[in-house]
Design an enzyme around this catalytic site. Structure first.
Site, PDB file in Angstrom:
ATOM      1  N   LYS A  99      15.200  22.047 -12.515  1.00  0.00           N
ATOM      2  CA  LYS A  99      14.592  20.737 -12.718  1.00  0.00           C
ATOM      3  C   LYS A  99      15.494  19.708 -13.413  1.00  0.00           C
ATOM      4  O   LYS A  99      16.253  20.033 -14.313  1.00  0.00           O
ATOM      5  CB  LYS A  99      13.302  20.873 -13.548  1.00  0.00           C
ATOM      6  CG  LYS A  99      12.177  21.551 -12.805  1.00  0.00           C
ATOM      7  CD  LYS A  99      11.661  20.704 -11.657  1.00  0.00           C
ATOM      8  CE  LYS A  99      10.558  19.890 -11.921  1.00  0.00           C
ATOM      9  NZ  LYS A  99       9.555  19.405 -12.391  1.00  0.00           N
ATOM     10  N   HIS A 135       0.832  -1.224   0.000  1.00  0.00           N
ATOM     11  CA  HIS A 135       0.000   0.000   0.000  1.00  0.00           C
ATOM     12  C   HIS A 135       0.863   1.270   0.000  1.00  0.00           C
ATOM     13  O   HIS A 135       0.414   2.325   0.468  1.00  0.00           O
ATOM     14  CB  HIS A 135      -0.962   0.031   1.196  1.00  0.00           C
ATOM     15  CG  HIS A 135      -1.695  -1.254   1.385  1.00  0.00           C
ATOM     16  ND1 HIS A 135      -2.911  -1.527   0.806  1.00  0.00           N
ATOM     17  CD2 HIS A 135      -1.355  -2.372   2.087  1.00  0.00           C
ATOM     18  CE1 HIS A 135      -3.298  -2.754   1.146  1.00  0.00           C
ATOM     19  NE2 HIS A 135      -2.368  -3.289   1.918  1.00  0.00           N
ATOM     20  N   SER A 193      13.736  21.548 -17.633  1.00  0.00           N
ATOM     21  CA  SER A 193      12.477  22.254 -17.846  1.00  0.00           C
ATOM     22  C   SER A 193      12.766  23.543 -18.600  1.00  0.00           C
ATOM     23  O   SER A 193      13.856  24.107 -18.486  1.00  0.00           O
ATOM     24  CB  SER A 193      11.848  22.553 -16.484  1.00  0.00           C
ATOM     25  OG  SER A 193      11.091  23.740 -16.546  1.00  0.00           O
ATOM     26  N   GLU A 246       9.062   8.208 -17.761  1.00  0.00           N
ATOM     27  CA  GLU A 246       7.661   8.496 -18.089  1.00  0.00           C
ATOM     28  C   GLU A 246       7.312   7.969 -19.483  1.00  0.00           C
ATOM     29  O   GLU A 246       6.206   7.478 -19.716  1.00  0.00           O
ATOM     30  CB  GLU A 246       7.409  10.007 -17.976  1.00  0.00           C
ATOM     31  CG  GLU A 246       7.479  10.463 -16.521  1.00  0.00           C
ATOM     32  CD  GLU A 246       7.748  11.954 -16.355  1.00  0.00           C
ATOM     33  OE1 GLU A 246       7.526  12.720 -17.310  1.00  0.00           O
ATOM     34  OE2 GLU A 246       8.201  12.346 -15.264  1.00  0.00           O
TER      35      GLU A 246
END
Ligand code: ARG
Length: 464
Positions: free
Chosen positions: A289, A162, A283, A296
């Protein structure tokens, strides 16, 4: 045959005039199935060898056809072959060129076969090759994981259920869970070989043929195991395509899961791993960043794979027997899934070579969330003559006490522990040590260091 005549489609006698340009645009598959040129030529060569052996064509014609086909292969390899949309697909493009090279004797190549059996023979051969390539690439991922695992046998991190701290584990053990998944993927791809290795060639359009062909000969020569058994099923069957797309989907899903793990671990909240500059991007506005775009990409592409599987299922659903043009889309779908998966495997391998675990942070996180509570309960069962359920309740009370007093379990003194369970002695304190906890899981398949070492040796042996 005059040059001019050869510019016409094969069916020009029956179908006069040109097909609508619109249909040429959508109905032609040459841009996609030209990938199969090698398989197509090999299959045609074996086909005419068989026709000659069976005395269906002469020695001279067989040799002429083989000469022409070899020449075509060279032209294609050298980028000198002109594909033409009006001839629809790879089979007709090659046959038309064969006429140009050897003349009317080219007309014998299509004796006792149809494009319907031709295409699946080519396609199955291509899929067998791709399956082996994918499995080789998966082996490379397994090798990379093993390298990281070997260096991290005693790197301790929290195992989650979890996404809450559950019990402490070795980072090597965690990563090796993915070896098991990739091994199952390999087995899944290999399982498909059984149906891929059934030879469709010779079922012709759908009924088989009245020529005295030898399907066992072509089976052997083309490296298949046996000929398919029912001619109608053979031209209509695309189960082998579904099996491949399903295998790709499950493998993509595994890649997506590890990508998601890495994204979470790389987040500022978790900070359990660092990705090297090779596998992050910046970024356009936020100068600080370093984004895990590649991970992804891996997660996102699983969606494309599942979509491809569903496209094929939907194409087949409700399709009567036997061949229909609907089936032509199978190649585009499979080629895309195959390419995407291979890219994903390569990218994942690159990421796995370009990250470092943040060992201190892993240990720190493992030290929170009362992660050794189960170890304490097990200790009570073994040393204090309690049932597991009783030990579970005593441990829960100790966790409640620690929480109330804002302490970790390993910060509790024996005096405090005795307030809740007086039978406890100093010896119990060892269970709060994370290394002890991890190393105590000696059951087969558990996270103890010895188990991990044995598994690493086993995996390495399997790779040889
Ligand atoms: N290009 C076709 C395909 O991929 C080959 C089979 C064509 N057969 C036919 N009857 N039109 O499906």
């Amino acid at each position: 045959m005059s040059k001019n005549k050869n510019k016409q489609t094969i069916w020009n006698v029956r179908i006069k005039g040109n097909t609508s340009k619109l249909f040429e645009k959508v109905g032609s598959s040459i841009d996609i199935d030209k990938k199969l040129y090698k398989e197509d030529i090999t299959c045609s060569i074996v086909h005419v060898e068989m026709l000659f052996r069976q005395k269906i064509i002469s020695f001279k014609i067989k040799n002429k056809i083989i000469y022409g086909l070899n020449k075509i292969e060279k032209e294609i390899v050298k980028n000198k072959f002109q594909y033409q949309k009006k001839y629809e697909d790879i089979h007709m493009n090659i046959e038309k060129r064969l006429f140009e090279i050897i003349g009317d004797d080219a007309g014998y190549v299509h004796t006792a076969r149809s494009r319907n059996d031709q295409i699946i023979t080519d396609f199955k051969k291509w899929l067998i090759k791709s399956t082996n390539e994918i499995n080789k690439n998966l082996d490379n991922i397994i090798k990379t994981i093993l390298k990281v695992a070997e260096k991290n046998i005693e790197t301790i991190m929290p195992g989650f259920t979890h996404l809450k701290n559950a019990q402490a584990v070795s980072f090597a053990h965690y990563l090796m869970a993915y070896i098991e998944m990739f091994k199952r993927d390999k087995a899944r791809f290999l399982n498909n070989l059984k149906s891929l290795q059934e030879n469709p060639l010779g079922v012709a359009a759908l009924t088989g043929t009245s020529f005295n062909i030898d399907r066992h000969f072509t089976t052997k020569k083309l490296g298949f195991i046996k000929p398919t058994s029912n001619s109608i099923d053979t031209v209509a069957d695309r189960d082998f395509v579904l099996d491949f797309l399903y295998s790709v989907s499950v493998c993509s899903l595994h890649i997506s899961r590890i990508a998601e793990e890495f994204i979470i671990w790389n987040s500022d909240g978790f900070n359990l791993i660092n990705l090297s500059n090779k596998v992050v991007t910046g970024s356009s506005i936020m100068p600080q960043k370093k984004n895990p775009d590649l991970l992804e990409y891996l997660r996102g592409k699983s969606g494309t794979s599942f979509g491809n599987l569903f496209s094929m299922l939907t194409i087949l659903k409700g399709l009567p027997l036997s061949y229909f043009k609907d089936l032509q889309d199978d190649k585009e779908i499979v080629f895309k899934s195959n390419e995407t998966l291979n890219n994903c495997i390569l990218i994942l391998n690159e990421v796995l070579k370009n990250f470092t675990p943040n060992k201190n942070k892993m240990l720190e996180l493992a030290n929170s969330g009362y992660i050794t509570a189960t170890d304490l309960a097990d200790y009570l069962v073994k040393n204090n003559n309690m049932s597991f359920r009783k030990a579970y309740q005593v441990t829960a009370s100790i966790v409640n006490y620690a929480e109330k007093n804002k302490k970790k379990l390993n910060e509790l003194s024996i005096i405090e522990l005795n307030k809740i369970e007086k039978k406890l002695s100093n010896d119990v304190l060892k269970v709060f040590n994370l290394k002890y906890s991890v190393n105590s899981k000696k059951s087969y398949g558990g996270t103890s260091f010895d188990n991990i070492k044995k598994m690493i040796t086993k995996y390495k042996k399997e790779l040889k």
